[in-house]
Write a protein that holds these residues in place. Structure first.
Motif, PDB file in Angstrom:
ATOM      1  N   ILE A  51       7.896  24.502  -3.366  1.00  0.00           N
ATOM      2  CA  ILE A  51       7.782  23.382  -4.310  1.00  0.00           C
ATOM      3  C   ILE A  51       6.655  22.456  -3.840  1.00  0.00           C
ATOM      4  N   ASP A  52       5.797  22.116  -4.733  1.00  0.00           N
ATOM      5  CA  ASP A  52       4.698  21.224  -4.383  1.00  0.00           C
ATOM      6  C   ASP A  52       5.161  19.780  -4.495  1.00  0.00           C
ATOM      7  N   ARG A  53       5.345  19.159  -3.339  1.00  0.00           N
ATOM      8  CA  ARG A  53       5.819  17.776  -3.335  1.00  0.00           C
ATOM      9  C   ARG A  53       4.672  16.822  -3.638  1.00  0.00           C
ATOM     10  N   GLU A  54       4.988  15.780  -4.348  1.00  0.00           N
ATOM     11  CA  GLU A  54       4.005  14.719  -4.553  1.00  0.00           C
ATOM     12  C   GLU A  54       4.296  13.618  -3.545  1.00  0.00           C
ATOM     13  N   TYR A  55       3.389  13.436  -2.611  1.00  0.00           N
ATOM     14  CA  TYR A  55       3.584  12.356  -1.644  1.00  0.00           C
ATOM     15  C   TYR A  55       2.754  11.155  -2.053  1.00  0.00           C
ATOM     16  N   LYS A  56       3.149  10.021  -1.512  1.00  0.00           N
ATOM     17  CA  LYS A  56       2.468   8.775  -1.825  1.00  0.00           C
ATOM     18  C   LYS A  56       0.996   8.852  -1.427  1.00  0.00           C
ATOM     19  N   LYS A  57       0.130   8.413  -2.320  1.00  0.00           N
ATOM     20  CA  LYS A  57      -1.297   8.398  -2.011  1.00  0.00           C
ATOM     21  C   LYS A  57      -1.785   6.982  -1.724  1.00  0.00           C
ATOM     22  N   ARG A  58      -1.019   6.014  -2.229  1.00  0.00           N
ATOM     23  CA  ARG A  58      -1.420   4.621  -1.986  1.00  0.00           C
ATOM     24  C   ARG A  58      -0.219   3.698  -2.178  1.00  0.00           C
ATOM     25  N   PHE A  59      -0.355   2.501  -1.658  1.00  0.00           N
ATOM     26  CA  PHE A  59       0.632   1.450  -1.890  1.00  0.00           C
ATOM     27  C   PHE A  59      -0.058   0.342  -2.663  1.00  0.00           C
ATOM     28  N   SER A  60       0.690  -0.339  -3.512  1.00  0.00           N
ATOM     29  CA  SER A  60       0.144  -1.561  -4.097  1.00  0.00           C
ATOM     30  C   SER A  60       0.911  -2.729  -3.480  1.00  0.00           C
ATOM     31  N   VAL A  61       0.175  -3.707  -3.017  1.00  0.00           N
ATOM     32  CA  VAL A  61       0.811  -4.869  -2.396  1.00  0.00           C
ATOM     33  C   VAL A  61       0.369  -6.130  -3.119  1.00  0.00           C
ATOM     34  N   LYS A  62       1.304  -7.060  -3.207  1.00  0.00           N
ATOM     35  CA  LYS A  62       0.982  -8.329  -3.848  1.00  0.00           C
ATOM     36  C   LYS A  62       0.461  -9.313  -2.815  1.00  0.00           C
ATOM     37  N   ILE A  63      -0.683  -9.909  -3.128  1.00  0.00           N
ATOM     38  CA  ILE A  63      -1.233 -10.960  -2.280  1.00  0.00           C
ATOM     39  C   ILE A  63      -1.522 -12.123  -3.204  1.00  0.00           C
ATOM     40  N   GLY A  64      -0.630 -13.095  -3.189  1.00  0.00           N
ATOM     41  CA  GLY A  64      -0.769 -14.188  -4.153  1.00  0.00           C
ATOM     42  C   GLY A  64      -0.679 -13.626  -5.560  1.00  0.00           C
ATOM     43  N   GLN A  65      -1.700 -13.889  -6.369  1.00  0.00           N
ATOM     44  CA  GLN A  65      -1.689 -13.384  -7.747  1.00  0.00           C
ATOM     45  C   GLN A  65      -2.353 -12.019  -7.838  1.00  0.00           C
ATOM     46  N   TYR A  66      -2.889 -11.563  -6.748  1.00  0.00           N
ATOM     47  CA  TYR A  66      -3.619 -10.298  -6.759  1.00  0.00           C
ATOM     48  C   TYR A  66      -2.720  -9.144  -6.364  1.00  0.00           C
ATOM     49  N   ILE A  67      -3.053  -7.982  -6.871  1.00  0.00           N
ATOM     50  CA  ILE A  67      -2.400  -6.765  -6.415  1.00  0.00           C
ATOM     51  C   ILE A  67      -3.488  -5.918  -5.766  1.00  0.00           C
ATOM     52  N   LYS A  68      -3.275  -5.591  -4.509  1.00  0.00           N
ATOM     53  CA  LYS A  68      -4.266  -4.815  -3.774  1.00  0.00           C
ATOM     54  C   LYS A  68      -3.744  -3.398  -3.596  1.00  0.00           C
ATOM     55  N   LEU A  69      -4.644  -2.426  -3.742  1.00  0.00           N
ATOM     56  CA  LEU A  69      -4.274  -1.033  -3.513  1.00  0.00           C
ATOM     57  C   LEU A  69      -4.717  -0.622  -2.114  1.00  0.00           C
ATOM     58  N   ILE A  70      -3.816  -0.003  -1.399  1.00  0.00           N
ATOM     59  CA  ILE A  70      -4.137   0.473  -0.054  1.00  0.00           C
ATOM     60  C   ILE A  70      -3.958   1.978  -0.033  1.00  0.00           C
ATOM     61  N   ASP A  71      -5.025   2.684   0.269  1.00  0.00           N
ATOM     62  CA  ASP A  71      -4.943   4.139   0.368  1.00  0.00           C
ATOM     63  C   ASP A  71      -4.173   4.540   1.611  1.00  0.00           C
ATOM     64  N   ILE A  72      -3.432   5.616   1.475  1.00  0.00           N
ATOM     65  CA  ILE A  72      -2.627   6.117   2.587  1.00  0.00           C
ATOM     66  C   ILE A  72      -3.512   6.409   3.805  1.00  0.00           C
ATOM     67  N   GLU A  73      -4.732   6.900   3.583  1.00  0.00           N
ATOM     68  CA  GLU A  73      -5.623   7.230   4.706  1.00  0.00           C
ATOM     69  C   GLU A  73      -6.010   5.995   5.513  1.00  0.00           C
ATOM     70  N   ASP A  74      -5.951   4.832   4.858  1.00  0.00           N
ATOM     71  CA  ASP A  74      -6.362   3.599   5.533  1.00  0.00           C
ATOM     72  C   ASP A  74      -5.243   2.971   6.348  1.00  0.00           C
ATOM     73  N   ILE A  75      -4.066   3.588   6.319  1.00  0.00           N
ATOM     74  CA  ILE A  75      -2.924   3.026   7.032  1.00  0.00           C
ATOM     75  C   ILE A  75      -2.760   3.717   8.381  1.00  0.00           C
ATOM     76  N   GLU A  76      -2.814   2.926   9.452  1.00  0.00           N
ATOM     77  CA  GLU A  76      -2.653   3.482  10.795  1.00  0.00           C
ATOM     78  C   GLU A  76      -1.188   3.677  11.150  1.00  0.00           C
TER      79      GLU A  76
END
Length: 115
Positions: free
Chosen positions: A1-26
């Protein structure tokens, strides 16, 4: 079965929503009931999830849960050091705020994981 894993997170910073790619997370860690992603830029973002929830969402080839508190990204590991009680200590490229220790009962699986 081909699993779909998370590719990014969206985080709220004040009124903004920032996308963080999984590769950028240590690492992803929990602290004071919050779950944080530490990025390669050296910033920490509060995630709207728990480490237990992430268990099924993170690509197991890339992320490993080394302890109750920490997931690490294999591409962020700089050094692995033998530590007391046959545990391992991990140094990441940019994260140095806390010691990351591989729990003793996870060492064997961790060694298999890193190949």
């Amino acid at each position: 079965i081909d699993r779909e894993y998370k590719k990014r997170f969206s985080v709220k910073i004040g009124q903004y929503i920032k996308l963080i790619d999984i590769e950028d997370i240590e690492c992803i860690y929990s602290e004071n009931k919050g779950t944080y992603a530490h990025t390669v830029e050296g910033r920490d973002y509060l995630l709207d999830t728990t480490l237990d929830q992430l268990e099924d969402e993170l690509e197991p080839d890339i992320f490993f849960r080394v302890s109750r508190k920490f997931y690490v990204n294999i591409n962020a590991i700089k050094d692995i050091i033998s530590y007391t009680n046959s545990r391992l200590k991990i140094k990441l490229k940019h994260f140095s705020e806390q010691e990351i220790i591989v729990a003793r009962e996870r060492v064997k699986n961790f060694k298999n994981w890193i190949g």
